[in-house]
Design an enzyme around this catalytic site. Structure first.
Site, PDB file in Angstrom:
ATOM      1  CG  ASN A 108      -1.770   1.205   1.363  1.00  0.00           C
ATOM      2  OD1 ASN A 108      -2.453   1.556   0.397  1.00  0.00           O
ATOM      3  ND2 ASN A 108      -1.797   1.852   2.515  1.00  0.00           N
ATOM      4  CG  HIS A 110      -0.695   6.303   4.517  1.00  0.00           C
ATOM      5  ND1 HIS A 110      -2.081   6.299   4.509  1.00  0.00           N
ATOM      6  CD2 HIS A 110      -0.336   7.223   5.438  1.00  0.00           C
ATOM      7  CE1 HIS A 110      -2.520   7.167   5.391  1.00  0.00           C
ATOM      8  NE2 HIS A 110      -1.481   7.749   5.972  1.00  0.00           N
ATOM      9  CD  GLU A 180       1.288   9.497  -2.380  1.00  0.00           C
ATOM     10  OE1 GLU A 180       0.617   8.662  -2.991  1.00  0.00           O
ATOM     11  OE2 GLU A 180       0.772  10.459  -1.792  1.00  0.00           O
TER      12      GLU A 180
HETATM   13  C1  GAR Z   1      -2.532   9.016  -2.890  1.00  0.00           C
HETATM   14  O1  GAR Z   1      -2.068  10.180  -2.277  1.00  0.00           O
HETATM   15  C2  GAR Z   1      -2.400   7.835  -1.944  1.00  0.00           C
HETATM   16  O2  GAR Z   1      -1.263   7.881  -1.144  1.00  0.00           O
HETATM   17  C3  GAR Z   1      -3.642   8.002  -1.113  1.00  0.00           C
HETATM   18  O3  GAR Z   1      -4.644   8.332  -2.050  1.00  0.00           O
HETATM   19  C4  GAR Z   1      -4.032   9.091  -3.121  1.00  0.00           C
HETATM   20  C5  GAR Z   1      -4.433   8.457  -4.438  1.00  0.00           C
HETATM   21  O4  GAR Z   1      -3.932   9.220  -5.492  1.00  0.00           O
HETATM   22  N1  GAR Z   1      -3.946   6.822  -0.381  1.00  0.00           N
HETATM   23  C6  GAR Z   1      -4.420   6.851   0.868  1.00  0.00           C
HETATM   24  O5  GAR Z   1      -4.693   7.886   1.449  1.00  0.00           O
HETATM   25  C7  GAR Z   1      -4.597   5.495   1.511  1.00  0.00           C
HETATM   26  N2  GAR Z   1      -4.781   5.619   2.925  1.00  0.00           N
HETATM   27  P1  GAR Z   1      -3.848   8.636  -6.974  1.00  0.00           P
HETATM   28  O6  GAR Z   1      -5.229   8.031  -7.266  1.00  0.00           O
HETATM   29  O7  GAR Z   1      -3.547   9.830  -7.820  1.00  0.00           O
HETATM   30  O8  GAR Z   1      -2.763   7.594  -7.010  1.00  0.00           O
END
Ligand code: GAR
Length: 222
Positions: A108, A110, A180
């Site tokens: 995952n 985060h 990320e």
């Molecule tokens: C990302 O920032 C990811 O880290 C977060 O959702 C976003 C998705 O962006 N995930 C969480 O918060 C999980 N707890 P994306 O759809 O552009 O990849």
């Protein structure tokens, strides 16, 4: 070494998915994306998958318990012979059964430095709102294995960004998204090259083993 088969699970825009699509198509990762699954019909990530000719589908989570939803996922993972599952902005909880069956095979991303700003209710922009509100001077991103609780599994990689005085939750989110993408790709690269080993809560490089380990699995040279 075999090319690893990935399932990428999303709920939204899919910029992390795009980073994986780019890295796999440029052969930076020893993997192919077999399927992209979203729990939301309107997730733009599905369009990204479609544009790259990657099999994709929406499995709506409406009226399904976490267990029922996970059972559907498990069926697909087995059919597609999935090696590793990537939760790339996937905002649903997986069942204990699925986590057990894919132990140390689900990762995952985060958007904070776990164990800060994580767990139930911490997702997406909310994480950055909380970081700004708390007044931290650094935040970052974490890639970790999934275990049976929210955001508590062994950490594979983390990276930091500074929180500047002028940052808002939105500017912070954009800064964190950049790292990320980097750590998700580099973690996947190591995972698919079978370079990672989980010892207790620690994820270490497999070749450290050559130095020999004590009974707790810790490298004797450390
Ligand atoms: C990302 O920032 C990811 O880290 C977060 O959702 C976003 C998705 O962006 N995930 C969480 O918060 C999980 N707890 P994306 O759809 O552009 O990849």
């Amino acid at each position: 070494m075999s090319v690893k088969k990935l399932a990428v699970l999303i709920s939204g825009g899919g910029t992390n998915l795009q980073a994986i699509i780019d890295a796999t198509s440029q052969k930076k990762i020893n993997a192919e994306i077999k399927i992209v699954i979203s729990n939301r019909e309107d997730a733009y990530g599905l369009v990204r998958a479609e544009k790259h000719g990657i099999k994709n589908m929406c499995i709506s989570s409406k009226n399904l318990t976490d267990e029922e939803y996970s059972e559907k996922l498990l069926e697909i993972f087995k059919k597609e012979e999935i090696d590793f599952v990537v939760l790339a902005g996937f905002l649903k909880i997986l069942s204990k059964d699925l986590v057990m069956q894919y132990k140390n095979r689900i990762i995952n991303i985060h958007p904070s430095l776990i164990p800060s700003f994580c767990g139930k209710g911490y997702y997406g922009i909310k994480v950055h709102e909380k970081a700004i509100e708390y007044g931290v001077k650094v935040t970052g991103a974490t890639v970790h294995f999934i275990d049976e609780n929210a955001d508590t599994g062994p950490i594979i990689e983390q990276r930091t960004v500074d929180v500047d005085d002028f940052d808002t939750p939105n500017t912070l989110q954009l800064k964190v998204l950049v790292i990320e993408h980097e750590i998700l790709v580099s973690s996947l690269k190591k995972l698919c090259n079978e370079e990672l080993e989980v010892v207790g809560r620690r994820v270490i490089k497999r070749d450290v083993k050559r130095g020999g380990k004590d009974e707790k699995g810790i490298d004797k040279r450390l």
